[in-house]
Design a protein around this motif. Structure first.
Motif, short mmCIF file in Angstrom:
data_model
loop_
_atom_site.label_atom_id
_atom_site.label_comp_id
_atom_site.label_asym_id
_atom_site.label_seq_id
_atom_site.Cartn_x
_atom_site.Cartn_y
_atom_site.Cartn_z
N ALA A 30 40.08 41.44 34.55
CA ALA A 30 40.92 41.11 35.70
C ALA A 30 41.78 42.29 36.13
CB ALA A 30 41.81 39.92 35.37
N ILE A 31 42.15 42.26 37.41
CA ILE A 31 43.02 43.29 37.98
C ILE A 31 44.05 42.61 38.87
CG2 ILE A 31 43.15 45.29 39.51
CD1 ILE A 31 40.29 45.98 38.68
N ALA A 32 45.30 43.03 38.76
CA ALA A 32 46.37 42.50 39.60
C ALA A 32 46.94 43.61 40.46
CB ALA A 32 47.47 41.89 38.75
N ASP A 33 47.04 43.35 41.76
CA ASP A 33 47.66 44.30 42.68
C ASP A 33 48.15 43.53 43.89
OD1 ASP A 33 47.81 46.43 44.90
OD2 ASP A 33 47.45 47.62 43.09
N ARG A 39 42.64 44.39 46.87
CA ARG A 39 41.94 43.23 46.28
C ARG A 39 40.63 42.96 47.02
NH1 ARG A 39 47.05 41.11 46.69
NH2 ARG A 39 46.39 39.46 48.13
N LEU A 42 38.15 45.44 45.66
CA LEU A 42 37.75 45.06 44.31
C LEU A 42 36.79 43.87 44.33
CD1 LEU A 42 41.21 45.38 42.52
CD2 LEU A 42 39.34 47.03 42.49
N ASP A 43 37.11 42.87 45.14
CA ASP A 43 36.27 41.68 45.21
C ASP A 43 34.87 42.02 45.74
OD1 ASP A 43 38.29 40.05 44.29
OD2 ASP A 43 39.02 39.53 46.29
N ASP A 49 38.00 39.33 38.14
CA ASP A 49 38.93 38.43 38.82
C ASP A 49 40.11 39.25 39.34
OD1 ASP A 49 37.41 36.17 38.23
OD2 ASP A 49 38.37 35.93 36.27
N THR A 50 40.57 38.96 40.54
CA THR A 50 41.70 39.69 41.10
C THR A 50 42.86 38.74 41.37
OG1 THR A 50 40.88 39.45 43.36
CG2 THR A 50 40.23 41.43 42.15
N SER A 52 47.11 38.59 42.94
CA SER A 52 48.22 39.25 43.63
C SER A 52 49.46 39.29 42.75
CB SER A 52 48.54 38.52 44.94
OG SER A 52 48.92 37.17 44.67
N TYR A 54 50.73 39.60 38.74
CA TYR A 54 50.31 39.92 37.37
C TYR A 54 50.60 38.78 36.40
CZ TYR A 54 55.17 40.72 35.96
OH TYR A 54 56.51 40.55 35.66
N MET A 57 47.70 36.49 36.40
CA MET A 57 46.58 37.11 35.70
C MET A 57 46.73 36.96 34.19
SD MET A 57 45.34 41.12 35.64
CE MET A 57 46.58 41.61 34.43
#
Length: 374
Positions: A30-33, A39, A42-43, A49-50, A52, A54, A57
């Motif tokens: 997963a990545i949070a931003d 996003r 990334l998607d 999984d992304t 918004s 953290y 996540m």
């Protein structure tokens, strides 16, 4: 296999992702931003999984560790949340905005016995590692003086539009450049007992310093100077330069090579009287993937190995990062007490703001894509 999550996907987040995504023992889940543009990218291109936020996540993904690459003002908040959920943490430098914040982070990491590391990448540069070995072995005798310098062409005009121009977000030469330079002092010599004559000077910026100078003093009699300038256009890339003068010789080094001058032959360590030069190619070890420099892979592989081996005693851990925060604070306080024309007085204590990636980077990406930065 270790499950990884990334928080903040600016330049450093992408660098760390590209290295760890190739690690045979790591799976990025997963990545949070906070950037919607990021996003969406990334998607479209990655099978992760992304988020918004953290927090969402961490609470909804089975993670073993996270990599934090958000602006400095959010580090303590993000790290504490991850540690409280039993997750190992690698964070970009500096550790936090104040020694009080970083001290609390250190205490929590120690309490939870979780692996932790700060991205002071110079500690994993082969030249600096070799210089550290030579100093510790007494190759140049009792140390008398030293210098630690860093130069770069990062800020060459006045602007109030980027994160670098806002101290509350972790902007300014102190947090961004001098932290590396001062961490090398802590790495090589430990915490100085006092500082003097410190100056935070503006060259182009209106609200943050572009240049940091200070004298560091140890009770042993050792003293040295620090000079950091991120508005020096004579340097194409950021450069760290250190020198050490001792009773038996002298060492001068940067990231690519070192020179050692000895008053007499020392065949036991492979050096003769006079000047000896060694280049990084003489002793560098290959890494499994090269991104920006061997040291970037070496630091992250060390972090992963520490998790796999449950080694919480890390030479680049939070406790070392805290020492660098303490030293930055000493210099900032000293600079505020010095009546020197041109000295920039520090702003009020910082407060935590948003967690978005560094905006100047994403404005460039968005412009290329024909979209607006979220």
């Amino acid at each position: 296999m270790l499950n990884a999550g990334f928080i903040g996907m600016g330049r450093m987040g992408i660098t760390h992702y590209s290295i760890l995504n190739t690690h045979p023992s790591v799976k990025v889940l997963a990545i949070a931003d906070t950037s919607k543009t990021m996003r969406n990218i990334l998607d479209k291109y990655l099978s992760v999984d992304t988020f918004s936020d953290y927090r969402q996540m961490i609470e909804n993904t089975p993670l073993d560790f996270v990599v934090v690459s958000t602006p400095t003002d959010s580090h303590a908040e993000v790290i504490n949340f991850a540690l409280a959920h039993g997750i190992h943490v690698f964070t970009e430098k500096p550790l936090a905005m104040t020694p009080a914040e970083s001290g609390a982070v250190v205490a929590l990491a120690e309490k939870r016995q979780l692996v932790n590391q700060v991205g002071y990448v110079n500690r994993f540069n082969e030249v600096f590692v070799e210089v550290k070995r030579l100093l510790d072995s007494g190759a140049i005798g009792d140390l008398k003086s030293f210098t630690s310098e860093m130069y770069g062409a990062t800020v060459l005009k006045g602007s109030n539009a980027t994160w670098r121009s806002k101290r509350k977000s972790g902007g300014g030469c102190m947090y961004e450049f001098a932290s590396h330079c001062l961490d090398l002092v802590v790495y090589f010599l430990g915490q100085p007992d006092r500082v003097a004559g410190s100056v935070l000077k503006s060259i182009y910026s209106s609200h943050v310093e572009d240049m940091v100078t200070s004298t560091l003093i140890y009770d042993s009699g050792l003293s040295g100077t620090v000079t950091v300038n991120w508005s020096d256009e004579s340097f194409r890339k950021p450069a760290n330069i250190v020198s050490f003068f001792g009773s038996r010789g002298k060492i001068i080094a940067d990231k690519h090579a070192f020179k050692i001058f000895l008053k007499e032959d020392q065949p036991q360590i492979g050096f003769h009287e006079g000047w000896n030069t060694r280049y990084i190619t003489d002793f560098a070890r290959s890494v499994r993937v090269y991104v920006r420099g061997n040291e970037f892979t070496r630091q992250l592989d060390y972090f992963v190995d520490a998790i796999l081996e449950r080694k919480v005693d890390n030479p680049a851990g939070f406790s070392e990062g805290h020492e660098t925060d303490v030293l930055m604070d000493k210099i900032t306080i000293d600079a505020a007490s010095v009546a020197n024309p041109g000295t920039l007085q520090p702003d009020a204590p910082p407060t935590v703001t948003g967690l978005s990636s560094k905006p100047s980077f994403w404005k460039k990406i968005s412009k290329r894509m024909g979209t607006k930065h979220a």
